[in-house]
Design an enzyme around this catalytic site. Structure first.
Site, PDB file in Angstrom:
ATOM      1  N   ASP A  24      45.797   6.488 -15.990  1.00  0.00           N
ATOM      2  CA  ASP A  24      44.951   5.504 -15.307  1.00  0.00           C
ATOM      3  C   ASP A  24      45.805   4.582 -14.454  1.00  0.00           C
ATOM      4  O   ASP A  24      46.542   3.743 -14.980  1.00  0.00           O
ATOM      5  CB  ASP A  24      44.179   4.673 -16.345  1.00  0.00           C
ATOM      6  N   TYR A  53      48.032  -1.537  -8.655  1.00  0.00           N
ATOM      7  CA  TYR A  53      49.213  -1.474  -9.530  1.00  0.00           C
ATOM      8  C   TYR A  53      50.483  -1.108  -8.760  1.00  0.00           C
ATOM      9  O   TYR A  53      51.588  -1.182  -9.316  1.00  0.00           O
ATOM     10  CB  TYR A  53      49.018  -0.464 -10.675  1.00  0.00           C
ATOM     11  N   LYS A 113      41.773   3.500  -8.446  1.00  0.00           N
ATOM     12  CA  LYS A 113      40.646   2.572  -8.220  1.00  0.00           C
ATOM     13  C   LYS A 113      40.754   1.927  -6.843  1.00  0.00           C
ATOM     14  O   LYS A 113      41.870   1.742  -6.344  1.00  0.00           O
ATOM     15  CB  LYS A 113      40.658   1.448  -9.279  1.00  0.00           C
ATOM     16  N   HIS A 164      37.034  -1.051  -8.701  1.00  0.00           N
ATOM     17  CA  HIS A 164      37.842  -1.827  -9.650  1.00  0.00           C
ATOM     18  C   HIS A 164      37.084  -3.028 -10.239  1.00  0.00           C
ATOM     19  O   HIS A 164      37.154  -3.287 -11.445  1.00  0.00           O
ATOM     20  CB  HIS A 164      39.138  -2.276  -8.954  1.00  0.00           C
TER      21      HIS A 164
HETATM   22  P1  NAD Z   1      46.990  -2.930 -23.724  1.00  0.00           P
HETATM   23  O1  NAD Z   1      46.002  -3.451 -24.670  1.00  0.00           O
HETATM   24  O2  NAD Z   1      47.097  -1.473 -23.509  1.00  0.00           O
HETATM   25  O3  NAD Z   1      48.382  -3.536 -24.178  1.00  0.00           O
HETATM   26  C1  NAD Z   1      49.591  -3.124 -23.633  1.00  0.00           C
HETATM   27  C2  NAD Z   1      50.724  -3.937 -24.237  1.00  0.00           C
HETATM   28  O4  NAD Z   1      50.621  -3.935 -25.662  1.00  0.00           O
HETATM   29  C3  NAD Z   1      52.069  -3.318 -23.915  1.00  0.00           C
HETATM   30  O5  NAD Z   1      52.601  -3.886 -22.731  1.00  0.00           O
HETATM   31  C4  NAD Z   1      52.893  -3.662 -25.120  1.00  0.00           C
HETATM   32  O6  NAD Z   1      53.424  -4.958 -24.964  1.00  0.00           O
HETATM   33  C5  NAD Z   1      51.876  -3.704 -26.244  1.00  0.00           C
HETATM   34  N1  NAD Z   1      51.833  -2.442 -27.009  1.00  0.00           N
HETATM   35  C6  NAD Z   1      51.437  -1.207 -26.609  1.00  0.00           C
HETATM   36  N2  NAD Z   1      51.488  -0.326 -27.606  1.00  0.00           N
HETATM   37  C7  NAD Z   1      51.937  -1.012 -28.677  1.00  0.00           C
HETATM   38  C8  NAD Z   1      52.220  -0.654 -30.016  1.00  0.00           C
HETATM   39  N3  NAD Z   1      52.014   0.594 -30.461  1.00  0.00           N
HETATM   40  N4  NAD Z   1      52.670  -1.620 -30.846  1.00  0.00           N
HETATM   41  C9  NAD Z   1      52.886  -2.875 -30.424  1.00  0.00           C
HETATM   42  N5  NAD Z   1      52.632  -3.280 -29.168  1.00  0.00           N
HETATM   43  C10 NAD Z   1      52.167  -2.354 -28.304  1.00  0.00           C
HETATM   44  O7  NAD Z   1      46.743  -3.717 -22.351  1.00  0.00           O
HETATM   45  P2  NAD Z   1      46.702  -3.426 -20.799  1.00  0.00           P
HETATM   46  O8  NAD Z   1      47.974  -2.898 -20.291  1.00  0.00           O
HETATM   47  O9  NAD Z   1      46.159  -4.672 -20.222  1.00  0.00           O
HETATM   48  O10 NAD Z   1      45.557  -2.322 -20.629  1.00  0.00           O
HETATM   49  C11 NAD Z   1      45.798  -0.940 -20.633  1.00  0.00           C
HETATM   50  C12 NAD Z   1      45.474  -0.306 -19.299  1.00  0.00           C
HETATM   51  O11 NAD Z   1      44.143  -0.627 -18.888  1.00  0.00           O
HETATM   52  C13 NAD Z   1      46.316  -0.836 -18.122  1.00  0.00           C
HETATM   53  O12 NAD Z   1      47.625  -0.319 -18.115  1.00  0.00           O
HETATM   54  C14 NAD Z   1      45.481  -0.385 -16.965  1.00  0.00           C
HETATM   55  O13 NAD Z   1      45.648   0.997 -16.712  1.00  0.00           O
HETATM   56  C15 NAD Z   1      44.069  -0.660 -17.484  1.00  0.00           C
HETATM   57  N6  NAD Z   1      43.532  -1.974 -17.032  1.00  0.00           N
HETATM   58  C16 NAD Z   1      42.446  -1.982 -16.223  1.00  0.00           C
HETATM   59  C17 NAD Z   1      41.891  -3.171 -15.785  1.00  0.00           C
HETATM   60  C18 NAD Z   1      40.690  -3.149 -14.910  1.00  0.00           C
HETATM   61  O14 NAD Z   1      40.318  -4.206 -14.372  1.00  0.00           O
HETATM   62  N7  NAD Z   1      40.043  -2.032 -14.751  1.00  0.00           N
HETATM   63  C19 NAD Z   1      42.472  -4.393 -16.173  1.00  0.00           C
HETATM   64  C20 NAD Z   1      43.587  -4.370 -17.002  1.00  0.00           C
HETATM   65  C21 NAD Z   1      44.096  -3.167 -17.437  1.00  0.00           C
END
Ligand code: NAD
Length: 275
Positions: free
Chosen positions: A48, A53, A78, A111
């Site tokens: 994704d 990004y 997106k 998005h």
């Molecule tokens: P997430 O909940 O996936 O958290 C990611 C963070 O959590 C990592 O940077 C790391 O610090 C920690 N983490 C990951 N795995 C872990 C583990 N096993 N143990 C401990 N800590 C861990 O949050 P995110 O990155 O905000 O969301 C995931 C994806 O969603 C993004 O990369 C993106 O692709 C998407 N996204 C979309 C939108 C949108 O508006 N559509 C907005 C935000 C994110």
């Protein structure tokens, strides 16, 4: 839902992995390429990204370098807010495809629901879908009222709504609405970026199964038919996050995690987002 290769069928018949990798804040260049290579080696099939990004080039590069047949991978990008509108979206799509260097896209998402524009943006997505440039089209950050408006004023129904969703913001009403309309729900920030790993109930369940709180949360998503796309650049965490297909939460444990909901957003509210 026995393995990382498990797929869900979208309402237009397209199959999509039930679990994937999000790459927000993964840097273009070596970091994105290495992260995706590690993920693909572990069996991740869904990536994704978004034009916002600024890592579409690296995503495309990693996909091409992997040697995995294109049809075995599912790539999402997106259209960003400042590119919304009919002509603007068509242009933004071409730019994304150029960066990705792919012949077709699996899923293109709006998005955010930019007021006064998202219906025109959606018409552009419908055109790209009809022309076969993209296998499926969907939205992100749409609330029920945005979806109702879209369904009333469009020909194609979105296959997906990708929203902030985790145990502190479990979005039960939105999920129910989407289920009725055959729109799959995908969770962004599925781990809430690790904010609530120390909740005792998660610790207890994790201990019972020999898993981590992150794995318990991701399993909760899967059992609610939510597609989680956790982000990590750390190989051990990429592995940990994908290792969620060998245990099953009980109905009671699912309820205990449901009870953590506080309708608490950490990201922007789609109704007050400053577009
Ligand atoms: P997430 O909940 O996936 O958290 C990611 C963070 O959590 C990592 O940077 C790391 O610090 C920690 N983490 C990951 N795995 C872990 C583990 N096993 N143990 C401990 N800590 C861990 O949050 P995110 O990155 O905000 O969301 C995931 C994806 O969603 C993004 O990369 C993106 O692709 C998407 N996204 C979309 C939108 C949108 O508006 N559509 C907005 C935000 C994110």
């Amino acid at each position: 839902m026995g393995s990382i290769f498990y797929k869900v069928t979208l309402h237009n018949g397209v199959e999509m992995p039930a679990f994937g990798l999000g790459v927000y804040k993964v840097e273009e260049g070596t970091q994105i390429e290495k992260t995706i290579q590690t993920a693909l080696d572990l069996g991740y099939g869904l990536i994704d990204t978004a034009s916002f990004y600024e890592n579409e080039e690296g995503v495309g590069q990693a996909v091409r370098n992997s040697g995995i047949p294109r049809e075995d991978l599912f790539i999402t990008t997106k259209v960003w807010n400042s590119d919304q509108g009919y002509d603007e979206t068509l242009r933004a799509f071409e730019l994304s495809m150029e960066k990705l260097g792919l012949d077709y896209l699996d899923l293109y998402l709006v998005h955010w629901p930019v007021k006064g524009k998202y219906l025109d943006t959606w018409r552009a997505l419908e055109k790209l879908y009809r022309e076969g440039r993209v296998k499926a089209i969907g939205v992100s950050n749409f609330k029920v009222h945005h979806l109702e408006d879209l369904l009333l004023h469009s020909n194609e129904k979105p296959v997906i709504n990708q929203v902030e969703l985790h145990p502190l913001l479990s979005q039960a009403e939105l999920r129910q609405f989407c289920q009725q309309k055959e729109i799959k729900v995908e969770a962004w920030s599925p781990l809430s970026r690790g904010r609530f790993f120390d909740e005792p109930v998660l610790g207890e369940i994790a201990e019972k199964y020999g898993k981590t709180p992150a794995q318990v949360i991701l399993r909760w998503h899967l059992q609610h038919q939510i597609i989680p796309i956790p982000k990590s650049v750390t190989p051990a965490r990429l592995k940990e996050n994908a290792d969620i297909f060998d245990f099953q939460l009980t109905a009671r444990e699912m309820e205990e995690i449901d009870e953590l909901n506080r309708n608490e957003r950490f990201g922007a509210d789609p109704d007050s987002f400053d577009f």
